[in-house]
Design a protein around this motif. Sequence first.
Motif, PDB file in Angstrom:
ATOM      1  N   ALA A   5       0.831  -1.203   0.000  1.00  0.00           N
ATOM      2  CA  ALA A   5       0.000   0.000   0.000  1.00  0.00           C
ATOM      3  C   ALA A   5       0.867   1.256   0.000  1.00  0.00           C
ATOM      4  O   ALA A   5       0.609   2.208  -0.747  1.00  0.00           O
ATOM      5  CB  ALA A   5      -0.925  -0.008   1.215  1.00  0.00           C
ATOM      6  N   GLU A   6       1.924   1.238   0.830  1.00  0.00           N
ATOM      7  CA  GLU A   6       2.819   2.403   0.886  1.00  0.00           C
ATOM      8  C   GLU A   6       3.535   2.607  -0.447  1.00  0.00           C
ATOM      9  O   GLU A   6       3.772   3.736  -0.870  1.00  0.00           O
ATOM     10  CB  GLU A   6       3.819   2.240   2.033  1.00  0.00           C
ATOM     11  CG  GLU A   6       3.175   2.400   3.408  1.00  0.00           C
ATOM     12  CD  GLU A   6       4.163   2.214   4.538  1.00  0.00           C
ATOM     13  OE1 GLU A   6       5.335   1.866   4.266  1.00  0.00           O
ATOM     14  OE2 GLU A   6       3.751   2.406   5.699  1.00  0.00           O
ATOM     15  N   GLY A   7       3.865   1.494  -1.113  1.00  0.00           N
ATOM     16  CA  GLY A   7       4.500   1.590  -2.422  1.00  0.00           C
ATOM     17  C   GLY A   7       3.584   2.226  -3.446  1.00  0.00           C
ATOM     18  O   GLY A   7       4.024   3.032  -4.278  1.00  0.00           O
ATOM     19  N   LYS A   8       2.294   1.904  -3.393  1.00  0.00           N
ATOM     20  CA  LYS A   8       1.319   2.488  -4.320  1.00  0.00           C
ATOM     21  C   LYS A   8       1.137   3.975  -4.049  1.00  0.00           C
ATOM     22  O   LYS A   8       0.967   4.776  -4.968  1.00  0.00           O
ATOM     23  CB  LYS A   8      -0.023   1.761  -4.206  1.00  0.00           C
ATOM     24  CG  LYS A   8       0.007   0.305  -4.644  1.00  0.00           C
ATOM     25  CD  LYS A   8       0.280   0.147  -6.131  1.00  0.00           C
ATOM     26  CE  LYS A   8      -0.928   0.418  -6.986  1.00  0.00           C
ATOM     27  NZ  LYS A   8      -0.694   0.137  -8.419  1.00  0.00           N
ATOM     28  N   ILE A   9       1.161   4.352  -2.758  1.00  0.00           N
ATOM     29  CA  ILE A   9       1.035   5.770  -2.403  1.00  0.00           C
ATOM     30  C   ILE A   9       2.213   6.553  -2.966  1.00  0.00           C
ATOM     31  O   ILE A   9       2.057   7.615  -3.572  1.00  0.00           O
ATOM     32  CB  ILE A   9       0.960   5.947  -0.863  1.00  0.00           C
ATOM     33  CG1 ILE A   9      -0.330   5.332  -0.319  1.00  0.00           C
ATOM     34  CG2 ILE A   9       1.023   7.433  -0.492  1.00  0.00           C
ATOM     35  CD1 ILE A   9      -0.333   5.152   1.190  1.00  0.00           C
ATOM     36  N   GLU A  10       3.425   6.000  -2.773  1.00  0.00           N
ATOM     37  CA  GLU A  10       4.636   6.644  -3.301  1.00  0.00           C
ATOM     38  C   GLU A  10       4.578   6.728  -4.825  1.00  0.00           C
ATOM     39  O   GLU A  10       4.994   7.719  -5.424  1.00  0.00           O
ATOM     40  CB  GLU A  10       5.875   5.859  -2.858  1.00  0.00           C
ATOM     41  CG  GLU A  10       6.189   5.948  -1.374  1.00  0.00           C
ATOM     42  CD  GLU A  10       6.809   7.276  -0.980  1.00  0.00           C
ATOM     43  OE1 GLU A  10       7.155   8.069  -1.885  1.00  0.00           O
ATOM     44  OE2 GLU A  10       6.937   7.531   0.230  1.00  0.00           O
ATOM     45  N   GLN A  11       4.063   5.687  -5.437  1.00  0.00           N
ATOM     46  CA  GLN A  11       3.952   5.641  -6.899  1.00  0.00           C
ATOM     47  C   GLN A  11       3.019   6.748  -7.394  1.00  0.00           C
ATOM     48  O   GLN A  11       3.340   7.482  -8.340  1.00  0.00           O
ATOM     49  CB  GLN A  11       3.418   4.261  -7.307  1.00  0.00           C
ATOM     50  CG  GLN A  11       3.438   3.991  -8.795  1.00  0.00           C
ATOM     51  CD  GLN A  11       2.878   2.605  -9.096  1.00  0.00           C
ATOM     52  OE1 GLN A  11       1.684   2.362  -8.935  1.00  0.00           O
ATOM     53  NE2 GLN A  11       3.745   1.689  -9.514  1.00  0.00           N
ATOM     54  N   LEU A  12       1.880   6.874  -6.763  1.00  0.00           N
ATOM     55  CA  LEU A  12       0.923   7.920  -7.143  1.00  0.00           C
ATOM     56  C   LEU A  12       1.502   9.302  -6.891  1.00  0.00           C
ATOM     57  O   LEU A  12       1.408  10.190  -7.754  1.00  0.00           O
ATOM     58  CB  LEU A  12      -0.387   7.753  -6.365  1.00  0.00           C
ATOM     59  CG  LEU A  12      -1.423   8.868  -6.547  1.00  0.00           C
ATOM     60  CD1 LEU A  12      -1.816   9.034  -8.009  1.00  0.00           C
ATOM     61  CD2 LEU A  12      -2.662   8.595  -5.687  1.00  0.00           C
ATOM     62  N   PHE A  13       2.136   9.480  -5.738  1.00  0.00           N
ATOM     63  CA  PHE A  13       2.751  10.772  -5.446  1.00  0.00           C
ATOM     64  C   PHE A  13       3.809  11.119  -6.499  1.00  0.00           C
ATOM     65  O   PHE A  13       3.920  12.269  -6.915  1.00  0.00           O
ATOM     66  CB  PHE A  13       3.381  10.773  -4.049  1.00  0.00           C
ATOM     67  CG  PHE A  13       4.233  11.984  -3.775  1.00  0.00           C
ATOM     68  CD1 PHE A  13       3.648  13.239  -3.622  1.00  0.00           C
ATOM     69  CD2 PHE A  13       5.616  11.888  -3.727  1.00  0.00           C
ATOM     70  CE1 PHE A  13       4.428  14.364  -3.394  1.00  0.00           C
ATOM     71  CE2 PHE A  13       6.399  13.005  -3.505  1.00  0.00           C
ATOM     72  CZ  PHE A  13       5.803  14.252  -3.339  1.00  0.00           C
ATOM     73  N   GLY A  14       4.548  10.111  -6.928  1.00  0.00           N
ATOM     74  CA  GLY A  14       5.571  10.351  -7.948  1.00  0.00           C
ATOM     75  C   GLY A  14       4.973  10.901  -9.231  1.00  0.00           C
ATOM     76  O   GLY A  14       5.523  11.834  -9.835  1.00  0.00           O
ATOM     77  N   VAL A  15       3.842  10.349  -9.659  1.00  0.00           N
ATOM     78  CA  VAL A  15       3.164  10.842 -10.870  1.00  0.00           C
ATOM     79  C   VAL A  15       2.716  12.292 -10.661  1.00  0.00           C
ATOM     80  O   VAL A  15       2.953  13.161 -11.518  1.00  0.00           O
ATOM     81  CB  VAL A  15       1.942   9.951 -11.208  1.00  0.00           C
ATOM     82  CG1 VAL A  15       1.110  10.582 -12.328  1.00  0.00           C
ATOM     83  CG2 VAL A  15       2.399   8.564 -11.609  1.00  0.00           C
ATOM     84  N   LEU A  16       2.062  12.543  -9.527  1.00  0.00           N
ATOM     85  CA  LEU A  16       1.566  13.905  -9.239  1.00  0.00           C
ATOM     86  C   LEU A  16       2.718  14.901  -9.153  1.00  0.00           C
ATOM     87  O   LEU A  16       2.644  16.008  -9.691  1.00  0.00           O
ATOM     88  CB  LEU A  16       0.777  13.906  -7.925  1.00  0.00           C
ATOM     89  CG  LEU A  16      -0.494  13.045  -7.857  1.00  0.00           C
ATOM     90  CD1 LEU A  16      -1.109  13.118  -6.461  1.00  0.00           C
ATOM     91  CD2 LEU A  16      -1.507  13.474  -8.905  1.00  0.00           C
TER      92      LEU A  16
END
Length: 336
Positions: A5-16
């Motif tokens: 879950a934390e990896g997905k959050i970081e992934q989304l933040f990276g795109v934004l």
Amino acid sequence: MRVLAEGKIEQLFGVLDRSTELIQKAKDQSYLDSLIETLGFIQSDDDEDPGLTEADIKKLTNIYAGFNPDEYTAETIRKGIQMAILKAIRIDKIQANYQITPDTIANVIGYIVSGIFHGKKELSLLDPAMGTGNLLTTIYHQLETSIGVTPTVSGIENDDAMFELAADSVELQKIHAELFHEDTIQNVLAPVVDAVVSDLPIGYYPIDANAKGFATHSESGHSYVHHLMIEFGMKHVKPGGFGFFLVPSQLFQTSEAKQLLKWMQGKIYLQGLLNLPKELFQNSAAQKAILILQNSGEGAKQVDPVMLGEFPSFKDQQAFTKFLTEIDDWEQNDLL
């Protein structure tokens, strides 16, 4: 599971973040304004922008190429956007009123709300000062998870940027919400709900004429906006319904508090005032508390005892859990 879950959050933040930084540099504007444009871009099929070159558009297209919002849970989207807003606050040196309600505090408020409304099949919420919507959406997800209720939610926000962030956030999270882009103190025609939840702005409301219709307005000079917001909120709560407000710990110790107490007399029950740990605030004057109010009617009564106290440090898990158990006991044996 948590690492994933934390990896997905970081992934989304990276795109934004990559998109926001590109737009910020191309247009020479704030990170916050660029983030708002990013959230608009990722929800739109229109990839044209007169302020961006073809090369910039191509770079953005590459950034979004691997992004599919359906691959992220609503809670992951909320947290990813929260991280981007926190960066905007830091980079742009944004004023205090833009500060997001921390998840630690939002989760505690959600825990109390869940306990009081446990067993309900339907629930409606309103935040009259929703800001970027973080508190409202945190509690929304908590209620879904903890008591299996998908609440109907409404929010009011006057600030243009915060409203746009909140609107984009709830849309990406696929939360159906009724949002009002208005000044709450101008008496917005908001719905009457089971509960109001809000991290209230603190300070003076500048337009005295708007405050005159409120019983909590100051007899001279500007009125406290948090007093006016509490009154507005409780006017939009059903008989027997609740208000959960994040307020200054010294709320009832100021000279202006007499107007607030006078208005409450006979129709609003003060059911709890729980100070948050001092360690969360820069000094004792900045300390906040969770205020629990209940409208009269529908069998509501003044609880005895009123729930008063101070949360132990969130770092002391044993003491913190014990305090939550005391709240549970109070809710079930005294309040309800």
